[in-house]
Write a protein that holds these residues in place. Structure first.
Motif, short mmCIF file in Angstrom:
data_model
loop_
_atom_site.label_atom_id
_atom_site.label_comp_id
_atom_site.label_asym_id
_atom_site.label_seq_id
_atom_site.Cartn_x
_atom_site.Cartn_y
_atom_site.Cartn_z
N LYS A 12 48.09 53.29 26.41
CA LYS A 12 47.78 51.86 26.31
C LYS A 12 48.02 51.14 27.64
O LYS A 12 47.78 49.94 27.75
CB LYS A 12 48.65 51.21 25.23
N GLY A 13 48.55 51.86 28.63
CA GLY A 13 48.82 51.23 29.92
C GLY A 13 50.04 50.33 29.87
O GLY A 13 50.19 49.43 30.68
N LEU A 14 50.93 50.56 28.88
CA LEU A 14 52.09 49.69 28.73
C LEU A 14 53.31 50.16 29.51
O LEU A 14 54.20 49.38 29.81
CB LEU A 14 52.46 49.56 27.25
N VAL B 103 53.53 50.94 32.56
CA VAL B 103 53.59 50.28 33.87
C VAL B 103 53.80 48.78 33.74
O VAL B 103 53.98 48.09 34.73
CB VAL B 103 52.32 50.56 34.70
N ARG B 104 53.75 48.29 32.50
CA ARG B 104 53.93 46.85 32.30
C ARG B 104 55.28 46.51 31.73
O ARG B 104 55.56 45.34 31.47
CB ARG B 104 52.86 46.34 31.34
N ILE B 105 56.09 47.52 31.51
CA ILE B 105 57.38 47.28 30.89
C ILE B 105 58.18 46.28 31.72
O ILE B 105 58.24 46.38 32.94
CB ILE B 105 58.16 48.61 30.71
N VAL C 166 39.94 52.13 29.92
CA VAL C 166 39.55 50.97 29.12
C VAL C 166 40.79 50.37 28.48
O VAL C 166 41.58 51.08 27.86
CB VAL C 166 38.56 51.39 28.00
N PHE C 167 41.01 49.07 28.67
CA PHE C 167 42.07 48.36 27.96
C PHE C 167 41.40 47.49 26.91
O PHE C 167 40.73 46.52 27.25
CB PHE C 167 42.86 47.48 28.92
N LYS C 168 41.61 47.83 25.65
CA LYS C 168 40.91 47.15 24.56
C LYS C 168 39.41 47.09 24.89
O LYS C 168 38.76 48.12 24.88
CB LYS C 168 41.51 45.75 24.32
N SER C 169 38.89 45.89 25.22
CA SER C 169 37.45 45.85 25.49
C SER C 169 37.14 45.84 26.98
O SER C 169 36.00 45.89 27.39
CB SER C 169 36.83 44.62 24.82
N LEU C 170 38.20 45.78 27.79
CA LEU C 170 38.01 45.65 29.24
C LEU C 170 37.93 47.01 29.93
O LEU C 170 38.85 47.83 29.81
CB LEU C 170 39.17 44.85 29.85
N LYS C 171 36.82 47.25 30.63
CA LYS C 171 36.72 48.47 31.41
C LYS C 171 37.35 48.23 32.77
O LYS C 171 36.72 47.70 33.68
CB LYS C 171 35.25 48.88 31.56
N ALA C 172 38.63 48.58 32.90
CA ALA C 172 39.35 48.28 34.14
C ALA C 172 38.93 49.22 35.26
O ALA C 172 38.89 48.83 36.42
CB ALA C 172 40.85 48.36 33.90
N VAL C 173 38.61 50.45 34.92
CA VAL C 173 38.14 51.44 35.89
C VAL C 173 36.97 52.18 35.25
O VAL C 173 37.08 52.68 34.13
CB VAL C 173 39.27 52.44 36.25
N ASN D 36 41.46 40.76 43.13
CA ASN D 36 42.45 40.92 42.05
C ASN D 36 41.77 41.40 40.78
O ASN D 36 40.72 40.88 40.41
CB ASN D 36 43.14 39.60 41.77
N GLY D 37 42.37 42.36 40.12
CA GLY D 37 41.82 42.84 38.86
C GLY D 37 40.71 43.85 39.05
O GLY D 37 40.08 44.27 38.07
N ALA D 38 40.45 44.30 40.29
CA ALA D 38 39.38 45.26 40.52
C ALA D 38 39.70 46.63 39.94
O ALA D 38 38.79 47.43 39.69
CB ALA D 38 39.10 45.38 42.02
N GLY D 39 40.98 46.91 39.74
CA GLY D 39 41.37 48.20 39.16
C GLY D 39 42.15 49.10 40.12
O GLY D 39 42.41 50.26 39.81
N LYS D 40 42.56 48.56 41.26
CA LYS D 40 43.24 49.37 42.27
C LYS D 40 44.57 49.94 41.75
O LYS D 40 44.83 51.14 41.83
CB LYS D 40 43.52 48.52 43.53
N THR D 41 45.38 49.05 41.22
CA THR D 41 46.69 49.49 40.74
C THR D 41 46.55 50.46 39.57
O THR D 41 47.27 51.46 39.48
CB THR D 41 47.53 48.27 40.33
N THR D 42 45.58 50.18 38.70
CA THR D 42 45.37 51.07 37.56
C THR D 42 44.99 52.48 38.02
O THR D 42 45.48 53.47 37.47
CB THR D 42 44.27 50.49 36.64
N ILE D 43 44.16 52.56 39.05
CA ILE D 43 43.81 53.89 39.59
C ILE D 43 45.06 54.59 40.10
O ILE D 43 45.31 55.76 39.80
CB ILE D 43 42.76 53.75 40.73
#
Ligand SMILES: Nc1ncnc2c1ncn2[C@@H]1O[C@H](COP(=O)(O)OP(=O)(O)O)[C@@H](O)[C@H]1O
Ligand SMILES: [Mg+2]
Lengths: 263, 244
Positions: free
Chosen positions: A255-257, A259-261, B14-21, B40-47
């Motif tokens: 869920k990606g949580l 890293v958000r803790i 995908v976070f819920k409905s958002l395609k982050a990457v 911001n929000g482009a998905g860098k950190t998520t990658i």
């Protein structure tokens, strides 16, 4: 599983205690106060001898034992929160540290604290009241260990829930333990509970510990049955709590949580 | 420089409905600094989090050192490290204690020697007994960077390492990273909102927008392709235009 990594995190906490007076106080403060109050009450009660109300020593013993369970649980969940609050959590899990190593390190910290506290209490009891815990209390040790393990299970589950539900769940670190108090038969026997709570108490390791303690105080002897019951249940629960934590850890990563803790 | 250290194929989160990457593919080669940039929000950190195994992708494969991350995370992560401006050290420990804890976590061999070396390199030797909570943000950043090199990683993930630094310290930090790269042939994945820094630091850049790669290549080539005079202008063009 590497001992080295468990030791690394163990030191992370030992460093704190080496320096911080409030933290050292935390290890000493409550137990010493407990002991002083308990001691004076015992001295006072000794005057009555014959017509001593039996529930008083029960009550005090129970208070101290419940405190041990509560502290074991906090040892896990509050130490975890410290990593969250200092925003260090990701640094830890970006390393090869695994979830089990992390939990074991918290157990080790908690256990060490408990040993230190218990030794100091035993020494104080000897100096203040010439009371030798090793004469009376030795048979209590396996029961105490069971309380610690039950506290750990609750602590691990609390931690998993905080991981999953974030800040709103942080209050559980203090609260969840008490949920088990009514069915742990801390201050009263299981028999006084209504049937449906009795049914639940059957599955609570601590209820056997407290029943056992009462039987030691009133009848003497060694309640082996109670000990085995609580041990068996504890083994099941500690394994289940680890599994729950692992499962949750995986869900939280999905869920990606993770890293958000703390956010 | 041809040996790929990191290979990413069709990575999607995908976070819920958002395609982050969204189906991102790229490689990081041995000894290169790859800059990830985007609004911001482009998905860098998520990658970055997916490459560290902290977030599980919905789709796609990550191979690091030729091995799938999903199966070999522990061995891989042993030779990787990470530093983010948004992640700190335990704030009740001293600088040196922090490094000791992480040296142990990464099972570093000559701990004392390594720590002494890093304290010197990052000029935090004089504050080694100071508590983390009493450090300035520049000092904290340098501590984070020192930690990220404690295990001599082959791949380093740096998420906005110079955010919150003053220009002087930021410049020093960049120089240090380049020096380290030259000395050790380390590969670095780097994010920053400072476009000048990106141009200066990166051998190659990847431009992300809403989870998609919209440009990739050497900074000079990307600038040329967008017909702009520098990355800053490319960034503004991309960020302000909807259709990409
Ligand atoms: N755990 C999460 N749950 C929901 N949305 C998230 C989560 N993590 C990131 N996002 C969203 O994903 C997008 C990409 O975020 P991020 O990778 O942090 O972007 P960047 O680092 O490029 O600024 C953002 O829209 C962010 O809000
Ligand atoms: Mg980011």
């Amino acid at each position: 599983m590497r001992l080295n990594r468990i030791v690394a995190l163990f030191f992370r906490h030992v460093y704190l205690y080496r320096r911080s007076i409030p933290r050292i106080m935390e290890v000493l403060y409550w137990p010493v106060l407990d002991l002083v109050v308990w001691g004076f009450i015992t001295v006072y009660l000794a005057q009555f001898r014959q017509n001593l109300p039996k529930f008083i020593p029960f009550f005090l013993g129970a208070l101290i034992l419940w405190d041990i369970l509560f502290r074991a649980q906090q040892g896990i969940s509050v130490s975890f929160l410290e990593d969250v609050w200092s925003r260090n959590f990701l640094n830890l899990f970006a390393s090869p540290l695994g979830p089990a190593e992390y939990i074991f390190s918290l157990m080790l910290v908690g256990f060490t604290k408990l040993i230190v506290t218990a030794s100091i209490m035993a020494a104080l009891a000897w100096f203040l009241y010439s009371f030798n815990i090793f004469l009376v209390g030795i048979s209590l040790i396996p029961f105490v260990l069971n309380l610690i393990v039950m506290g750990w299970s609750i602590g691990i589950i609390t931690t998993a829930l905080i991981l999953r539900f974030g800040q709103e769940a942080e209050v559980l670190a203090w609260a969840l333990g008490f949920l088990f108090m009514p069915v742990s038969a801390v201050f009263y026997p299981v028999a006084v509970l209504p049937p449906f709570l009795q049914a639940i108490a059957q599955y609570i390791p601590a209820s056997y510990v407290f029943e056992g303690m009462r039987s030691v105080i009133s009848k003497g002897g060694f309640p082996l049955d109670e000990l085995l019951w609580s041990l068996g249940l504890n083994i099941i629960y500690i394994v289940l709590s680890f599994l729950f934590f692992y499962w949750n850890f995986r869900v939280v990563k999905k869920k990606g949580l993770l890293v958000r803790i703390g956010e | 420089m041809l040996e790929p250290i990191v290979e990413v194929e069709g990575l999607t989160k995908v976070f819920k409905s958002l395609k982050a990457v969204n189906k991102v593919s790229f490689s990081i080669y041995s000894g290169e600094i790859l800059g990830l940039l985007g609004p911001n929000g482009a998905g860098k950190t998520t990658i970055m989090h997916m490459l560290l195994g902290l977030t599980t992708p919905n789709e796609g494969e990550v191979k690091i050192f030729g091995r799938p991350l999903a199966k070999h995370r522990k061995e891989i992560i042993q030779e990787a490290n990470f530093s983010s401006n948004y992640v700190s050290m335990p704030n009740s420990l001293t600088v040196k204690e922090c490094l000791k804890v992480f040296a142990r976590l990464y099972q570093v061999k000559n701990k004392e020697q390594k720590i002494t070396e890093l304290l010197k390199i990052f000029e935090i030797d004089d504050i080694r007994n100071k508590l983390v909570r009493h450090l300035s943000s520049g000092q904290q950043t340098r501590l984070n960077l020192a930690k990220s090199l404690i295990n001599d990683p082959k791949i380093l993930f740096l998420d906005e390492p110079t955010a919150s630094l003053d220009p002087d310290i930021a410049d020093k930090t960049r120089r240090l990273l380049q020096l380290i790269k030259k000395k050790s042939n380390i590969s670095i994945l780097y994010t920053s909102h400072n476009m000048k820094e990106m141009e200066e630091m990166s051998d190659r850049i990847i431009f992300l927008h809403k989870g998609n790669i919209i440009a990739e290549g050497r900074p000079a080539d990307v600038i040329k392709r967008f017909k702009r005079k520098d990355l800053e202008e490319v960034f503004l063009k991309v960020a302000r235009e909807e259709r990409y």
